[in-house]
Design an enzyme around this catalytic site. Structure first.
Site, PDB file in Angstrom:
ATOM      1  N   ASP A  88       0.936  -1.230   0.161  1.00 41.28           N
ATOM      2  CA  ASP A  88      -0.046   0.120  -0.063  1.00 41.28           C
ATOM      3  C   ASP A  88       0.823   1.251  -0.025  1.00 41.28           C
ATOM      4  O   ASP A  88       2.167   1.339   0.080  1.00 41.28           O
ATOM      5  CB  ASP A  88      -0.955   0.080   1.405  1.00 41.28           C
ATOM      6  N   SER A  89       0.202   2.278  -0.257  1.00 41.52           N
ATOM      7  CA  SER A  89       1.129   3.536  -0.141  1.00 41.52           C
ATOM      8  C   SER A  89       1.330   3.926   1.556  1.00 41.52           C
ATOM      9  O   SER A  89       2.381   4.642   1.567  1.00 41.52           O
ATOM     10  CB  SER A  89       0.309   4.959  -0.708  1.00 41.52           C
TER      11      SER A  89
ATOM     12  N   CYS B 184      -4.395  -1.422  -1.860  1.00 41.55           N
ATOM     13  CA  CYS B 184      -4.548  -0.212  -2.067  1.00 41.55           C
ATOM     14  C   CYS B 184      -5.531  -0.013  -3.189  1.00 41.55           C
ATOM     15  O   CYS B 184      -5.079  -0.213  -4.318  1.00 41.55           O
ATOM     16  CB  CYS B 184      -3.074   0.469  -2.484  1.00 41.55           C
ATOM     17  N   ASN B 185      -6.654   0.619  -3.075  1.00 41.67           N
ATOM     18  CA  ASN B 185      -7.830   0.846  -4.096  1.00 41.67           C
ATOM     19  C   ASN B 185      -7.261   1.614  -5.101  1.00 41.67           C
ATOM     20  O   ASN B 185      -7.497   1.787  -6.282  1.00 41.67           O
ATOM     21  CB  ASN B 185      -8.900   1.410  -3.470  1.00 41.67           C
ATOM     22  N   THR B 186      -6.414   2.662  -4.758  1.00 40.43           N
ATOM     23  CA  THR B 186      -5.981   3.575  -5.832  1.00 40.43           C
ATOM     24  C   THR B 186      -4.915   2.921  -6.605  1.00 40.43           C
ATOM     25  O   THR B 186      -4.857   3.031  -7.951  1.00 40.43           O
ATOM     26  CB  THR B 186      -5.320   4.963  -4.976  1.00 40.43           C
TER      27      THR B 186
ATOM     28  N   CYS C 238     -11.073   3.113   0.261  1.00 40.52           N
ATOM     29  CA  CYS C 238      -9.675   3.407   0.546  1.00 40.52           C
ATOM     30  C   CYS C 238      -9.191   2.818   1.943  1.00 40.52           C
ATOM     31  O   CYS C 238     -10.128   2.812   2.740  1.00 40.52           O
ATOM     32  CB  CYS C 238      -9.173   4.846   0.972  1.00 40.52           C
ATOM     33  N   THR C 239      -8.244   1.871   1.794  1.00 39.34           N
ATOM     34  CA  THR C 239      -8.073   0.953   2.895  1.00 39.34           C
ATOM     35  C   THR C 239      -7.546   1.585   4.081  1.00 39.34           C
ATOM     36  O   THR C 239      -7.838   1.238   5.071  1.00 39.34           O
ATOM     37  CB  THR C 239      -6.828  -0.203   2.610  1.00 39.34           C
ATOM     38  N   HIS C 240      -7.158   2.920   4.097  1.00 44.56           N
ATOM     39  CA  HIS C 240      -7.061   3.605   5.143  1.00 44.56           C
ATOM     40  C   HIS C 240      -8.097   3.924   6.085  1.00 44.56           C
ATOM     41  O   HIS C 240      -8.113   3.878   7.517  1.00 44.56           O
ATOM     42  CB  HIS C 240      -6.262   5.121   4.929  1.00 44.56           C
TER      43      HIS C 240
HETATM   44  N1  DGL Z   1      -4.755   3.286   1.071  1.00 42.98           N
HETATM   45  C1  DGL Z   1      -4.931   3.495  -0.168  1.00 42.98           C
HETATM   46  C2  DGL Z   1      -5.975   3.217  -1.015  1.00 42.98           C
HETATM   47  O1  DGL Z   1      -6.820   2.184  -0.603  1.00 42.98           O
HETATM   48  C3  DGL Z   1      -4.402   4.626  -0.796  1.00 42.98           C
HETATM   49  C4  DGL Z   1      -4.444   6.155  -0.008  1.00 42.98           C
HETATM   50  C5  DGL Z   1      -3.559   7.132  -0.635  1.00 42.98           C
HETATM   51  O2  DGL Z   1      -2.366   6.791  -0.712  1.00 42.98           O
HETATM   52  O3  DGL Z   1      -4.015   8.259  -1.263  1.00 42.98           O
HETATM   53  O4  DGL Z   1      -6.562   3.757  -2.002  1.00 42.98           O
END
Ligand code: DGL
Length: 261
Positions: free
Chosen positions: A7-8, A70-72, A179-181
């Site tokens: 992930d990021s 990471c969805n992005t 978004c996983t966050h």
């Molecule tokens: N956790 C991430 C996601 O699921 C990315 C958040 C990001 O880096 O902007 O999209």
């Protein structure tokens, strides 16, 4: 069995936890690309380059599968990566299909800017949501509050919710965390919405990982087998990120060690 999770930042650890409920015996290598986060404000080509670099790193670690938690990055980079990857790539996407099946009213999808604007989401909505029950809301800056892990991050996340999201709820009966966050705020979001149903893609990813590695349907998820072991690395601030990760994972019985980046 060795599994890479990428992930990021720290959001993908929520996906990793879901994977351990189906594949407790696997050895997990987590990489947070903290030097380049957030991905949500980046261009598609940039996220593709970061994802390729992460993939090359996991190649060296000789993993059997790579989870893009990471969805992005999944939206921007999973399809091109699959064209040259020599291992199964499991991406995460907003759990819109399940949410539409399991709820009847309007749905609000919360995700990053890049995910909301992406062609992947457009296609997903075209295919699954003919009645247009899903509205997508980009939440720029929310990831940074969660990722920053300052002592008051939960209050700051709550302020963000009140200022930027609460007024958008309308007749929403269910939320999709794209978004996983945001998964680290699941309990709070449930309280803030007065108990709306909440969906995320973590369980779907974990089940797909199991299918790809075992070539059969997964059994029901098990309670985590403690202690869970995690090889953790980050492209910036690894030690500080590891402390933050331990805090987020507290209660999950995790034994983490830093792998040099
Ligand atoms: N956790 C991430 C996601 O699921 C990315 C958040 C990001 O880096 O902007 O999209």
């Amino acid at each position: 069995m060795r599994v890479g999770v990428f992930d990021s930042g720290l959001g993908g650890l929520s996906t990793w936890l879901a994977c351990t409920r189906y594949l407790a015996e696997a050895e997990y290598f987590f990489f947070a690309d903290t030097a380049n986060a957030p991905y949500g404000d980046r261009r598609v080509a940039e996220v593709q380059a970061f994802t390729k670099a992460a993939y090359q790193r996991f190649l060296q670690l000789d993993v059997d599968a790579l989870v893009i938690a990471c969805n992005t990055a999944t939206s921007a980079a999973a399809a091109p990566l699959r064209q040259y990857a020599s291992m199964p790539i499991i991406g995460i996407e907003p759990a819109i299909k399940v949410a539409l099946q399991e709820s009847s009213g309007e749905l609000l999808l919360l995700a990053t800017e890049l995910t909301v604007r992406g062609a992947k989401l457009e296609k997903l909505l075209r295919d699954c949501d003919p009645e247009r029950r899903v509205r997508a809301l980009a939440c720029p800056g929310w990831m940074e509050i969660i990722e920053g892990q300052r002592v008051d991050w939960r209050e700051r996340a709550s302020d963000y919710w009140q200022e930027k999201i609460a007024a958008q709820l309308g007749d929403t009966t269910a939320l999709v965390l794209g978004c996983t966050h945001y998964c680290w705020l699941r309990e709070e979001i449930s309280v803030w919405t007065g108990g709306s149903a909440i969906f995320d893609g973590n369980d779907g990813v974990a089940r797909q990982l199991y299918r790809l590695l075992h070539r059969c349907e997964p059994p029901p998820p098990a309670a985590p087998r403690e202690p869970l072991t995690l090889h953790f690395s980050a492209s910036a601030d690894a030690e500080q990120k590891m402390v933050a990760a331990q805090r987020l994972l507290q209660g999950a019985g995790v034994r983490a060690r830093i792998l040099p980046f």
